[in-house]
Scaffold this active site. Structure first.
Site, PDB file in Angstrom:
ATOM      1  N   CYS A  96      74.082  56.401  42.521  1.00 53.78           N
ATOM      2  CA  CYS A  96      75.490  56.233  42.135  1.00 53.78           C
ATOM      3  C   CYS A  96      76.444  56.647  43.240  1.00 53.78           C
ATOM      4  CB  CYS A  96      75.795  57.050  40.880  1.00 53.78           C
ATOM      5  SG  CYS A  96      74.623  56.841  39.529  1.00 53.78           S
ATOM      6  N   CYS A 148      74.848  52.931  37.421  1.00 54.45           N
ATOM      7  CA  CYS A 148      74.039  52.200  36.440  1.00 54.45           C
ATOM      8  C   CYS A 148      74.696  50.880  36.038  1.00 54.45           C
ATOM      9  CB  CYS A 148      73.799  53.078  35.223  1.00 54.45           C
ATOM     10  SG  CYS A 148      72.930  54.612  35.620  1.00 54.45           S
ATOM     11  N   GLU A 155      74.492  64.138  26.139  1.00 57.28           N
ATOM     12  CA  GLU A 155      74.319  62.773  25.629  1.00 57.28           C
ATOM     13  C   GLU A 155      72.920  62.634  25.038  1.00 57.28           C
ATOM     14  OE1 GLU A 155      77.270  60.404  28.724  1.00 57.28           O
ATOM     15  OE2 GLU A 155      75.111  60.323  29.036  1.00 57.28           O
ATOM     16  N   SER A 169      75.275  58.258  25.733  1.00 58.69           N
ATOM     17  CA  SER A 169      75.359  57.525  26.988  1.00 58.69           C
ATOM     18  C   SER A 169      75.954  56.151  26.739  1.00 58.69           C
ATOM     19  CB  SER A 169      73.955  57.371  27.579  1.00 58.69           C
ATOM     20  OG  SER A 169      73.926  56.357  28.556  1.00 58.69           O
TER      21      SER A 169
END
Length: 559
Positions: free
Chosen positions: A46, A191, A440, A466
């Site tokens: 990321c 993602c 999450e 999430s």
């Protein structure tokens, strides 16, 4: 300019001397000093490319007559921390990111800031800081990852989480899981579905704090370098024209951001993060304000996790401008200024649609008639909760409570095959204070999908989900268990009813009577950053922001 103090009088000679020791010249110090707040890290795809991207941003700043000063802050990578104790650090990191950018910028009297973000919490964290500082600034998202390929289909990290459940159910071999693991994340970028990072990236563009079209360019696309350079020039224009975040972040632009998140069936985390950004910008926003926006906004994109396509596919289809043009056609957006120097509607006038694209539907032919989330209240959630609507068409669910005091207990029950159709899984003591950190529940929700239970059970938690989660999932239940909320007093077998049309979530039990004769369980003692967070954090229904102990309500304003 704030950095003018460096140029005036002999008393500032020590500061100038220090800067010269760091490599700056007299000529550099005569120009606006622009912070490049980087969330670069080697820990995940990321953010791993942001160090190189920052060089392009700095080149743009220099081209436009500024002096860039790069500094770094932290990132906690949700995809790696998920399902572990490490996930408690994730939401806490949002506050640390905001605090650190605020302190660095304030401490060094910078004239403006451009913040580079990647993983989930770096996006709201950077924008929260920019709103607090209220000096000319913008945010640039590092971009989505390209999809991986497995068995001749596109895959994302969501598929790996779901494969864990399939593997436990005997539906996938060790070798198959390893091959998927090796191919799911092919390079740099966040993602790839409409998970939290991509949801927040498009929301911030429509908020006005990122130039339209900048965030959507994928991480490894050659155009990303050009976009970064342009953003460096953009922040210099903002400084020259004295355009500040609080002139861009308005009630109208916040509703635009919520609208586009609803239209993409994006992550429910957008509720938590937009509440926090609004708080820092001094704009009154309540959790109930999200529901009418989502209710009037159709889902116009067919994106993972509930759909078929990735963020790269949406970019190629026509991206933010195409989706925005569709929403404008429906009268669902309001014109507003943006970081590009053009208004939102001026940007949307440049929309182009790729021939034959299937990702963004025509305005009058949506995938679903209403947006991807709803706000429910009831005896289980007097202060509200957020229900995810993506990936299912159920309007009601009635079933027996299966109660778990933490994520690990629930995950173990799922993996052991102890969950049955119709069950309502209740995971508590995972809220902002009770976690601490509001983890999450992707490990649990993905395991349910992997075991084929996604369409037949519901999950309710004072934690969160999430963006890769889909199904009938209600998170952010408030008040949380650790604050004595009703969820603390639900017992195994209680009947829970979720009614989307009525916006209700109720338990067929006298929870108030139980509360009078009991108390929430004591949470194990924590220290350090988690203890400070637990002491200062607000309810999830108020954005889970941290504020001074004497601030007992969300009077907006930030610092």
């Amino acid at each position: 300019m704030r950095s003018d103090t460096l140029k005036k009088g002999p008393s500032r000679a020590p500061a100038r001397a220090m800067l010269k020791g760091a490599g700056f010249s007299d000529a550099d110090l005569e120009k606006p000093l622009v912070g490049v707040a980087n969330t670069w890290s080697e820990i995940s795809p990321c953010n791993v490319h942001l160090r190189a991207l920052a060089e392009k941003v700095k080149a743009g700043i220099r081209e436009a007559g500024g002096t860039p000063i790069e500094f770094n802050t932290i990132v906690v990578t949700d995809g790696m921390a998920m399902g572990t104790e490490g996930m408690r650090a994730s939401l806490v990191s949002r506050e640390v990111i905001a605090d650190s950018i605020e302190l660095f910028t304030m401490g060094h009297m910078l004239d403006g800031v451009i913040a580079l973000s990647g993983c989930d919490k770096t996006i709201p964290g950077t924008v929260m800081a920019l709103a607090r500082l209220n000096i000319p600034a913008l945010m640039l998202y590092g971009g989505t990852i390209a999809p991986g390929r497995y068995n001749d289909r596109d895959v994302t990290i969501q598929d790996v989480f779901e494969a864990v459940g399939a593997h436990a159910a005997g539906k996938m071999s060790d070798k198959e899981l390893k091959v998927l693991e090796d191919h799911a994340c092919p390079g740099a970028g966040a993602c790839g579905g409409q998970y939290t990072a991509n949801t927040m990236a498009i929301a911030i563009a429509f908020l006005g704090m990122s130039p339209i079209g900048a965030n959507e360019v994928p991480a490894t696309d050659p155009r990303k370098d050009d976009v970064a350079r342009a953003c460096g020039r953009d922040v210099m224009r903002l400084i020259r024209d004295d355009v500040r975040p609080k002139s861009l972040i308005t009630r109208d632009s916040i509703e635009n951001a919520i609208t586009v998140a609803a239209a993409t069936a994006g992550s429910t985390n957008v509720v938590l993060h937009m509440l926090a950004i609004a708080y820092e910008a001094g704009i009154a926003l309540r959790i109930d304000d999200f529901d009418p926006v989502s209710a009037r906004t159709p889902v116009l994109t067919d994106l993972k996790p509930g759909g078929h396509f990735t963020a790269v596919d949406m970019y190629r289809a026509g991206g933010e401008r195409l989706l925005g043009a569709r929403l404008k056609e429906l009268g669902l957006l309001k014109d507003a200024p943006t970081a590009s120097g053009r208004t939102l509607f001026q940007e949307l006038a440049d929309a182009k649609e790729a021939p034959g694209q299937q990702v963004v539907r025509p305005a009058r032919s949506p995938f679903k008639p209403r947006g991807g989330f709803a706000i429910l209240r009831g005896s289980l959630a007097p202060e509200g909760c957020v229900l995810k609507l993506a990936g299912h068409d159920r309007e009601t669910h009635v079933g027996p409570a299966r109660v778990f005091n933490g994520e690990e207990e629930c995950f173990a029950a799922v993996q052991a095959g102890k969950i049955q159709p119709k069950d309502v899984l209740v995971i508590r003591y995972e809220g902002p204070r009770g976690g601490p950190g509001m983890r999450e529940m992707l490990g649990v929700t993905a395991a349910l999908i992997g075991r084929g239970l996604g369409d037949s059970v519901a999950l309710v938690t004072d934690g969160r989900f999430s963006g890769a989660t889909y199904g009938m999932m209600a998170g952010h239940v408030s008040p949380e268990a650790a604050r004595g909320g009703p969820i603390a007093f639900v017992q195994e077998g209680d009947t829970i009813t979720i009614d989307v049309a009525a916006r209700r979530i109720d338990v067929d039990a006298d929870l108030a009577a139980r509360a009078r004769h009991g108390a929430p369980r004591a949470h194990p003692a924590v220290g350090g950053a988690l203890a400070k967070y637990a002491a200062l954090v607000s309810s999830a229904s108020e954005g889970a922001v941290t504020r001074p102990p004497q601030a007992t309500s969300t009077s907006p304003g930030g610092s």
